[in-house]
Scaffold this motif. Structure first.
Motif, PDB file in Angstrom:
ATOM      1  N   THR A  81       0.827  -1.204   0.000  1.00  0.00           N
ATOM      2  CA  THR A  81       0.000   0.000   0.000  1.00  0.00           C
ATOM      3  C   THR A  81       0.857   1.247   0.000  1.00  0.00           C
ATOM      4  O   THR A  81       0.562   2.201  -0.714  1.00  0.00           O
ATOM      5  CB  THR A  81      -0.889   0.066   1.269  1.00  0.00           C
ATOM      6  OG1 THR A  81      -0.604  -1.034   2.077  1.00  0.00           O
ATOM      7  CG2 THR A  81      -2.339   0.163   0.930  1.00  0.00           C
ATOM      8  N   ILE A  89       0.714   4.110  -2.722  1.00  0.00           N
ATOM      9  CA  ILE A  89       0.371   5.505  -2.394  1.00  0.00           C
ATOM     10  C   ILE A  89       1.396   6.453  -3.013  1.00  0.00           C
ATOM     11  O   ILE A  89       1.044   7.459  -3.635  1.00  0.00           O
ATOM     12  CB  ILE A  89       0.322   5.707  -0.860  1.00  0.00           C
ATOM     13  CG1 ILE A  89      -0.900   5.016  -0.272  1.00  0.00           C
ATOM     14  CG2 ILE A  89       0.267   7.194  -0.524  1.00  0.00           C
ATOM     15  CD1 ILE A  89      -0.985   5.112   1.229  1.00  0.00           C
ATOM     16  N   TRP A  97      -3.327  14.963  11.804  1.00  0.00           N
ATOM     17  CA  TRP A  97      -3.800  13.570  11.950  1.00  0.00           C
ATOM     18  C   TRP A  97      -3.906  13.201  13.421  1.00  0.00           C
ATOM     19  O   TRP A  97      -4.907  12.647  13.885  1.00  0.00           O
ATOM     20  CB  TRP A  97      -2.856  12.613  11.226  1.00  0.00           C
ATOM     21  CG  TRP A  97      -3.429  11.242  11.053  1.00  0.00           C
ATOM     22  CD1 TRP A  97      -4.107  10.780   9.958  1.00  0.00           C
ATOM     23  CD2 TRP A  97      -3.404  10.164  11.998  1.00  0.00           C
ATOM     24  NE1 TRP A  97      -4.499   9.489  10.169  1.00  0.00           N
ATOM     25  CE2 TRP A  97      -4.091   9.075  11.407  1.00  0.00           C
ATOM     26  CE3 TRP A  97      -2.875  10.012  13.273  1.00  0.00           C
ATOM     27  CZ2 TRP A  97      -4.255   7.856  12.060  1.00  0.00           C
ATOM     28  CZ3 TRP A  97      -3.036   8.795  13.928  1.00  0.00           C
ATOM     29  CH2 TRP A  97      -3.725   7.727  13.312  1.00  0.00           C
ATOM     30  N   ALA A 103      -6.181  13.104   4.101  1.00  0.00           N
ATOM     31  CA  ALA A 103      -5.538  12.069   4.914  1.00  0.00           C
ATOM     32  C   ALA A 103      -6.524  11.544   5.956  1.00  0.00           C
ATOM     33  O   ALA A 103      -6.546  10.350   6.259  1.00  0.00           O
ATOM     34  CB  ALA A 103      -4.296  12.631   5.596  1.00  0.00           C
ATOM     35  N   PHE A 155      -6.608   6.969   6.286  1.00  0.00           N
ATOM     36  CA  PHE A 155      -5.258   6.428   6.296  1.00  0.00           C
ATOM     37  C   PHE A 155      -4.803   6.225   7.731  1.00  0.00           C
ATOM     38  O   PHE A 155      -5.228   6.941   8.631  1.00  0.00           O
ATOM     39  CB  PHE A 155      -4.300   7.419   5.617  1.00  0.00           C
ATOM     40  CG  PHE A 155      -4.388   7.418   4.123  1.00  0.00           C
ATOM     41  CD1 PHE A 155      -4.500   6.238   3.418  1.00  0.00           C
ATOM     42  CD2 PHE A 155      -4.335   8.612   3.422  1.00  0.00           C
ATOM     43  CE1 PHE A 155      -4.563   6.250   2.037  1.00  0.00           C
ATOM     44  CE2 PHE A 155      -4.398   8.621   2.041  1.00  0.00           C
ATOM     45  CZ  PHE A 155      -4.514   7.444   1.355  1.00  0.00           C
ATOM     46  N   SER A 156      -3.908   5.238   7.925  1.00  0.00           N
ATOM     47  CA  SER A 156      -3.268   5.118   9.232  1.00  0.00           C
ATOM     48  C   SER A 156      -2.195   6.201   9.323  1.00  0.00           C
ATOM     49  O   SER A 156      -1.923   6.900   8.349  1.00  0.00           O
ATOM     50  CB  SER A 156      -2.630   3.737   9.370  1.00  0.00           C
ATOM     51  OG  SER A 156      -1.497   3.672   8.532  1.00  0.00           O
ATOM     52  N   GLU A 175       0.637   5.710   6.840  1.00  0.00           N
ATOM     53  CA  GLU A 175       0.128   5.952   5.486  1.00  0.00           C
ATOM     54  C   GLU A 175      -0.101   7.433   5.236  1.00  0.00           C
ATOM     55  O   GLU A 175       0.181   7.948   4.159  1.00  0.00           O
ATOM     56  CB  GLU A 175      -1.196   5.193   5.287  1.00  0.00           C
ATOM     57  CG  GLU A 175      -1.024   3.709   5.041  1.00  0.00           C
ATOM     58  CD  GLU A 175      -2.334   2.954   5.121  1.00  0.00           C
ATOM     59  OE1 GLU A 175      -2.329   1.760   4.792  1.00  0.00           O
ATOM     60  OE2 GLU A 175      -3.360   3.544   5.522  1.00  0.00           O
ATOM     61  N   ALA A 176      -0.614   8.135   6.255  1.00  0.00           N
ATOM     62  CA  ALA A 176      -0.878   9.559   6.099  1.00  0.00           C
ATOM     63  C   ALA A 176       0.412  10.328   5.831  1.00  0.00           C
ATOM     64  O   ALA A 176       0.452  11.205   4.971  1.00  0.00           O
ATOM     65  CB  ALA A 176      -1.567  10.105   7.345  1.00  0.00           C
ATOM     66  N   PHE A 217       1.549   9.542   2.376  1.00  0.00           N
ATOM     67  CA  PHE A 217       0.642  10.249   1.469  1.00  0.00           C
ATOM     68  C   PHE A 217       1.049  11.716   1.335  1.00  0.00           C
ATOM     69  O   PHE A 217       1.142  12.256   0.220  1.00  0.00           O
ATOM     70  CB  PHE A 217      -0.779  10.129   2.024  1.00  0.00           C
ATOM     71  CG  PHE A 217      -1.797  11.009   1.374  1.00  0.00           C
ATOM     72  CD1 PHE A 217      -2.011  10.975   0.000  1.00  0.00           C
ATOM     73  CD2 PHE A 217      -2.562  11.875   2.148  1.00  0.00           C
ATOM     74  CE1 PHE A 217      -2.967  11.788  -0.588  1.00  0.00           C
ATOM     75  CE2 PHE A 217      -3.521  12.687   1.565  1.00  0.00           C
ATOM     76  CZ  PHE A 217      -3.714  12.646   0.196  1.00  0.00           C
ATOM     77  N   LEU A 260      -5.949   2.714  -5.444  1.00  0.00           N
ATOM     78  CA  LEU A 260      -5.899   2.159  -4.088  1.00  0.00           C
ATOM     79  C   LEU A 260      -7.022   1.159  -3.854  1.00  0.00           C
ATOM     80  O   LEU A 260      -8.137   1.384  -4.274  1.00  0.00           O
ATOM     81  CB  LEU A 260      -6.019   3.284  -3.063  1.00  0.00           C
ATOM     82  CG  LEU A 260      -4.708   3.939  -2.663  1.00  0.00           C
ATOM     83  CD1 LEU A 260      -4.971   4.975  -1.583  1.00  0.00           C
ATOM     84  CD2 LEU A 260      -3.698   2.912  -2.155  1.00  0.00           C
TER      85      LEU A 260
END
Lengths: 208, 193
Positions: free
Chosen positions: B3, B7, B57, B123, B128-129, B132-133, B136, B193
């Protein structure tokens, strides 16, 4: 008479002569991002105009109380408040439009057109003049969005008043193959570029 | 891992923030006249975007969601970005004057860069975790920089070109951006995605 003239001047200035999009190139992200369909463009224009009017009203009312040094954060909080209101109202009354505009509704906060008008005009002028300036700038912005969306929808989809099949009017009949690029992001740039050239030509011809 | 890699690829090429999503058009048109300023702006955006996404986040998951205050997202996020930019400016001036000289003038401009705000919002909205954020945010800002730097290169060359009267200025810049966007259209549908 003299008094009235000022308001009309404030109102009309933003529509053509100092159009935020065609002349000042402000607030370009939503202009390009949501103009795939006329309905979306118009909705975005109205939403921005509402925030613009609310911001102008509040900022010019409070202009003597906002400290000079932190005026920009204050303006941003005022704008963000109105954006939240518009965002929630759209979600309640026009859920389909809200879904289609997506993240561009909260992004009205970052629209430099609004911050620019508040900083340059509303923070120094009385309430009524600020509001007419806000209405003018909003209308000018909506005009630009509607023009671009019209071009993109007519050529890119071959319809007007889509995407809802009930209200959509098919313009060229079933044999028309739409020009796909106008519906694509690339077409937004090109259509706006050509539209700007057209506006330049128009203004030069008529000496505006 | 898969992932994360997708991304990165998606937000640099396929779903490029400037050329496909239309975020951050103002700086894209405004500072792409010279290569030097374009690179400076890119660095500032990469830095601020990543920092802002981290802060918003965390704030969103540990304060806003926890206490049911999601309707304050717009106000909170824009305030975080504005104050973060101010903070970064002050800290940079103190600890690294050289870096400040390079990025300083671009920092205030970033507050009204909607790409930064869009990254922080997306985000959260795309769930997103944390890792991941961050990935991203980095990918989106690198995509932004890529578009900005390519555009600056093209515009530097265009300065010598003869352009019709009515097209001069922003009109021809927009049409150029459109052609650049067509080039990126080639990545369309390659990965999602």
């Amino acid at each position: 008479m003299e008094q009235k003239n000022i308001y009309i001047q404030d109102l009309t200035r933003g529509i053509l002569k100092e159009n935020p999009v065609f002349v000042a190139l402000l607030g370009m992200c939503p202009v390009l991002g949501v103009t795939g369909f006329l309905f979306y463009g118009f909705g975005m224009g109205v939403a921005t105009t509402l925030v613009m009017i609310g911001g102008a009203l509040l900022v010019s009312t409070l202009r003597n109380y906002i400290p000079q040094q932190i005026r920009i954060p204050c303006f941003i909080v005022i704008i963000a408040t109105f954006v939240t209101l518009v965002d929630m109202s759209l979600l309640a009354y026009q859920p389909a439009l809200h879904e289609a505009l997506g993240v561009f509704v909260p992004l009205i906060v970052c629209n430099c057109l609004i911050l620019g008008r508040l900083e340059a005009f509303s923070s120094k002028r009385p309430v009524l003049r600020s509001v007419s300036d806000g209405v003018g700038a909003g209308l000018g912005f909506t005009l630009a969005l509607v023009l671009l969306a019209l071009v993109r929808e007519v050529f890119g989809q071959g319809t007007i008043l889509g995407p809802d099949p009930e209200s959509a009017i098919v313009l060229f009949g079933a044999n028309y193959e739409p020009i796909g690029v106008f519906a694509q992001p690339a077409g937004a740039f090109i259509a706006l570029g050509l539209l700007l050239a057209g506006v330049n030509l128009f203004m030069k011809r008529f000496n505006i | 891992m898969e992932t994360l890699l997708s991304i990165i690829f998606i937000y640099i090429f396929v779903d490029n923030f400037v050329l496909h999503r239309f975020f951050g058009i103002c700086p894209f048109l405004g500072v792409s006249r010279k290569m030097e300023t374009a690179v400076g702006m890119s660095m500032a955006v990469i830095f601020v975007m990543t920092m802002a996404t981290m802060v918003t986040w965390l704030l969103n998951s540990f304060v806003l969601v926890r206490y049911g205050l999601e309707y304050l997202q717009i106000v909170t996020f824009i305030l975080v970005i504005a104050s973060l930019v101010q903070l970064v400016e002050t800290v940079l001036r103190k600890i690294s004057p050289t870096l400040y000289q390079g990025l300083g003038i671009f920092l205030p401009l970033i507050t009204t860069n909607c790409a930064v705000f869009a990254v922080t919002l997306l985000a959260v909205r795309m769930e997103f975790s944390f890792v991941e954020a961050i990935v991203f945010a980095v990918a989106a800002s690198v995509g932004f920089s890529l578009a900005l730097v390519i555009m600056a290169g093209i515009r530097e060359r265009m300065e010598m070109a003869k352009i019709p009267d009515v097209l001069e200025g922003s009109a021809v810049t927009l049409i150029t951006a459109g052609i650049l966007s067509i080039a990126f259209l080639g990545f369309q549908g390659m990965l999602s995605l």
